[in-house]
Design an enzyme around this catalytic site. Structure first.
Site, PDB file in Angstrom:
ATOM      1  N   GLY A  47       0.719  -1.130  -0.183  1.00  3.39           N
ATOM      2  CA  GLY A  47       0.187  -0.548  -0.500  1.00  3.39           C
ATOM      3  C   GLY A  47       0.839   1.302   0.199  1.00  3.39           C
ATOM      4  O   GLY A  47       2.106   1.500  -0.745  1.00  3.39           O
ATOM      5  N   LEU A  49       0.461   3.863  -2.123  1.00  2.80           N
ATOM      6  CA  LEU A  49       0.984   3.680  -2.850  1.00  2.80           C
ATOM      7  C   LEU A  49       1.027   5.370  -3.969  1.00  2.80           C
ATOM      8  O   LEU A  49       0.672   5.651  -3.364  1.00  2.80           O
ATOM      9  CB  LEU A  49      -0.265   2.914  -3.932  1.00  2.80           C
ATOM     10  CG  LEU A  49      -0.570   1.794  -3.847  1.00  2.80           C
ATOM     11  CD1 LEU A  49      -1.667   1.204  -4.723  1.00  2.80           C
ATOM     12  CD2 LEU A  49       0.176   0.806  -4.073  1.00  2.80           C
ATOM     13  N   HIS A  53       4.362   2.157  -7.886  1.00  2.00           N
ATOM     14  CA  HIS A  53       3.799   1.011  -7.559  1.00  2.00           C
ATOM     15  C   HIS A  53       2.360   0.901  -9.566  1.00  2.00           C
ATOM     16  O   HIS A  53       2.436   0.245  -9.601  1.00  2.00           O
ATOM     17  CB  HIS A  53       2.652   1.478  -6.678  1.00  2.00           C
ATOM     18  CG  HIS A  53       3.518   1.110  -5.350  1.00  2.00           C
ATOM     19  ND1 HIS A  53       3.640   1.922  -4.899  1.00  2.00           N
ATOM     20  CD2 HIS A  53       3.650   0.317  -5.330  1.00  2.00           C
ATOM     21  CE1 HIS A  53       4.167   1.504  -3.819  1.00  2.00           C
ATOM     22  NE2 HIS A  53       4.423  -0.093  -3.626  1.00  2.00           N
ATOM     23  N   GLN A  77       8.737  -8.561   7.942  1.00  2.00           N
ATOM     24  CA  GLN A  77       9.326  -8.050   7.215  1.00  2.00           C
ATOM     25  C   GLN A  77       9.382  -6.505   7.656  1.00  2.00           C
ATOM     26  O   GLN A  77      10.677  -6.223   7.751  1.00  2.00           O
ATOM     27  CB  GLN A  77       9.809  -8.010   6.010  1.00  2.00           C
ATOM     28  CG  GLN A  77       8.751  -6.938   5.544  1.00  2.00           C
ATOM     29  CD  GLN A  77       7.995  -6.835   4.019  1.00  2.00           C
ATOM     30  OE1 GLN A  77       7.222  -8.011   3.518  1.00  2.00           O
ATOM     31  NE2 GLN A  77       8.356  -5.569   3.468  1.00  2.00           N
ATOM     32  N   LYS A 165      14.036  -0.607  -7.356  1.00  2.00           N
ATOM     33  CA  LYS A 165      14.562   0.233  -6.447  1.00  2.00           C
ATOM     34  C   LYS A 165      15.095  -0.586  -5.095  1.00  2.00           C
ATOM     35  O   LYS A 165      16.035  -0.702  -4.659  1.00  2.00           O
ATOM     36  CB  LYS A 165      13.682   1.509  -5.725  1.00  2.00           C
ATOM     37  CG  LYS A 165      13.993   2.073  -5.233  1.00  2.00           C
ATOM     38  CD  LYS A 165      12.900   3.091  -4.279  1.00  2.00           C
ATOM     39  CE  LYS A 165      12.218   2.453  -3.445  1.00  2.00           C
ATOM     40  NZ  LYS A 165      12.900   1.844  -1.790  1.00  2.00           N
ATOM     41  N   SER A 202       7.320   4.762  -0.402  1.00  2.00           N
ATOM     42  CA  SER A 202       6.494   4.706   0.311  1.00  2.00           C
ATOM     43  C   SER A 202       6.181   5.663   1.499  1.00  2.00           C
ATOM     44  O   SER A 202       6.123   6.483   2.482  1.00  2.00           O
ATOM     45  CB  SER A 202       5.515   3.748   1.194  1.00  2.00           C
ATOM     46  OG  SER A 202       5.080   3.360  -0.338  1.00  2.00           O
TER      47      SER A 202
HETATM   48  O1  PAF Z   1       8.304  -4.001  -1.592  1.00  2.00           O
HETATM   49  C1  PAF Z   1       7.071  -4.380  -0.913  1.00  2.00           C
HETATM   50  O2  PAF Z   1       6.242  -3.475  -1.273  1.00  2.00           O
HETATM   51  C2  PAF Z   1       7.505  -5.740  -0.315  1.00  2.00           C
HETATM   52  O3  PAF Z   1       8.747  -6.091   0.190  1.00  2.00           O
HETATM   53  C3  PAF Z   1       6.666  -6.750  -1.179  1.00  2.00           C
HETATM   54  C4  PAF Z   1       7.444  -7.431  -1.483  1.00  2.00           C
HETATM   55  C5  PAF Z   1       4.894  -6.672  -1.421  1.00  2.00           C
HETATM   56  C6  PAF Z   1       6.688  -7.746   0.196  1.00  2.00           C
HETATM   57  O4  PAF Z   1       5.899  -8.147   1.381  1.00  2.00           O
END
Ligand code: PAF
Length: 309
Positions: A47, A49, A53, A77, A165, A202
């Site tokens: 998100g 965005l 994206h 993550q 990126k 983001s």
């Molecule tokens: O690059 C991202 O936004 C995230 O690391 C991903 C690939 C959507 C995985 O959560």
């Protein structure tokens, strides 16, 4: 899930993009699309965005129908001291952007749907996951590859789109898809930049006005390295010290790493005589930004290098 990108509804009361919350329904919708021999594209996101994206979605729309975007802010993550709780959550406007971009469906599961109680299986790309970003953010890539593997397993798209990126992330996902014999082709797309060169991210929303100005130092440092390469410099240490000099000249910048690495292994190189990446991770105030450019031969028969920002 509609496939043409056309929507019913007026501009005052537009239809929201078709939002799928459960894995079971997402699987069923994707299965139906595959049964109709459609080319399914997936654009995974967290998100918040931006035009980066949207460029992935544009590319996906040229190659696939239906195009599915996912929004899932993946807790696995983020490290314990990272920005999970303050990561921008802009679901309404994201959903609107996806509708405008012509996405056919949005997969937006809750964390408990992706990681139910008792979840205990992880995907890790050994070696590559521990370098550079992985060294600075332990466990980050394990979280990324686990969630991406799950998304690919749920949707089973023909193509999945990621931005360069996050160069190490895209490299890891490509490696994972190869190692695990996935049927999905991983497509890596160039970063999108602001007019002053700042790569869209983001996390740029965290920057105050002074930091936003200072953040252009990443692009300026990469440009300086590119100019040295164009002038014939091939010594990686020389390039790294000029990157450092440029970055250190910015008061608000604190360098995490500035390296020239082999584009395949992410090992540091001594000389730039094969495909390489120039990679930066820099704190601007409290915000950690990354950027890079790719160096490759102009063609398979040429020694001339070209630079991809
Ligand atoms: O690059 C991202 O936004 C995230 O690391 C991903 C690939 C959507 C995985 O959560």
């Amino acid at each position: 899930m509609r496939y043409s990108g056309r929507r019913v509804g007026s501009s005052r009361h537009p239809c929201p993009v078709d939002t799928i919350r459960t894995i079971a329904w997402m699987k069923e919708q994707a299965r139906q699309a595959r049964a109709e021999s459609r080319i399914v594209g997936l654009v995974p996101t967290m998100g918040a965005l931006h035009a980066g994206h949207l460029s992935l979605i544009e590319r996906a729309r040229r190659e696939c129908s239906p195009v599915i975007a996912s929004i899932f802010i993946n807790p696995k993550q983020f490290g314990p001291n990272e920005d999970f709780s303050k990561y921008p959550r802009t679901f309404q406007s994201d959903s609107e952007k996806l509708r405008h971009a012509g996405v056919d469906a949005l997969f937006a599961p809750e964390p408990s749907e992706i990681y139910p109680n008792g979840f205990s299986t992880y995907v890790n790309v050994d070696g590559l996951s521990d370098k550079l970003e992985g060294r600075s953010r332990p466990g980050h890539f394990r979280g990324v590859t686990t969630v991406v593997m799950k998304l690919l397993q749920i949707v089973q798209p023909n193509f999945a789109y990621f931005g360069r990126k996050d160069a190490q992330q895209s490299r890891l996902i490509t490696q994972m898809a190869r190692d695990l014999n996935l049927d999905t082709e991983i497509v890596v797309c160039p970063p999108v930049r602001e007019p002053d060169g700042l790569a869209l991210s983001s996390r740029n929303v965290y920057l105050n006005a002074d930091e936003r100005k200072a953040a252009t130092v990443l692009y300026r440092a990469l440009e300086a390295a590119k100019n040295e390469l164009a002038a014939g410099v091939r010594d990686a240490l020389q390039l790294q010290s000029s990157l450092r000099r440029k970055l250190d000249s910015e008061r608000l910048a604190r360098v995490d790493y500035a390296e020239v690495v082999d584009a395949e292994t992410f090992e540091p190189v001594v000389r730039v005589n094969k495909p390489c990446l120039v990679l930066l991770a820099v704190f601007i105030g409290k915000t950690r930004l990354i950027d890079n450019f790719y160096i490759g031969p102009k063609s398979s028969s040429s020694e001339e290098l070209v630079f991809h920002f």
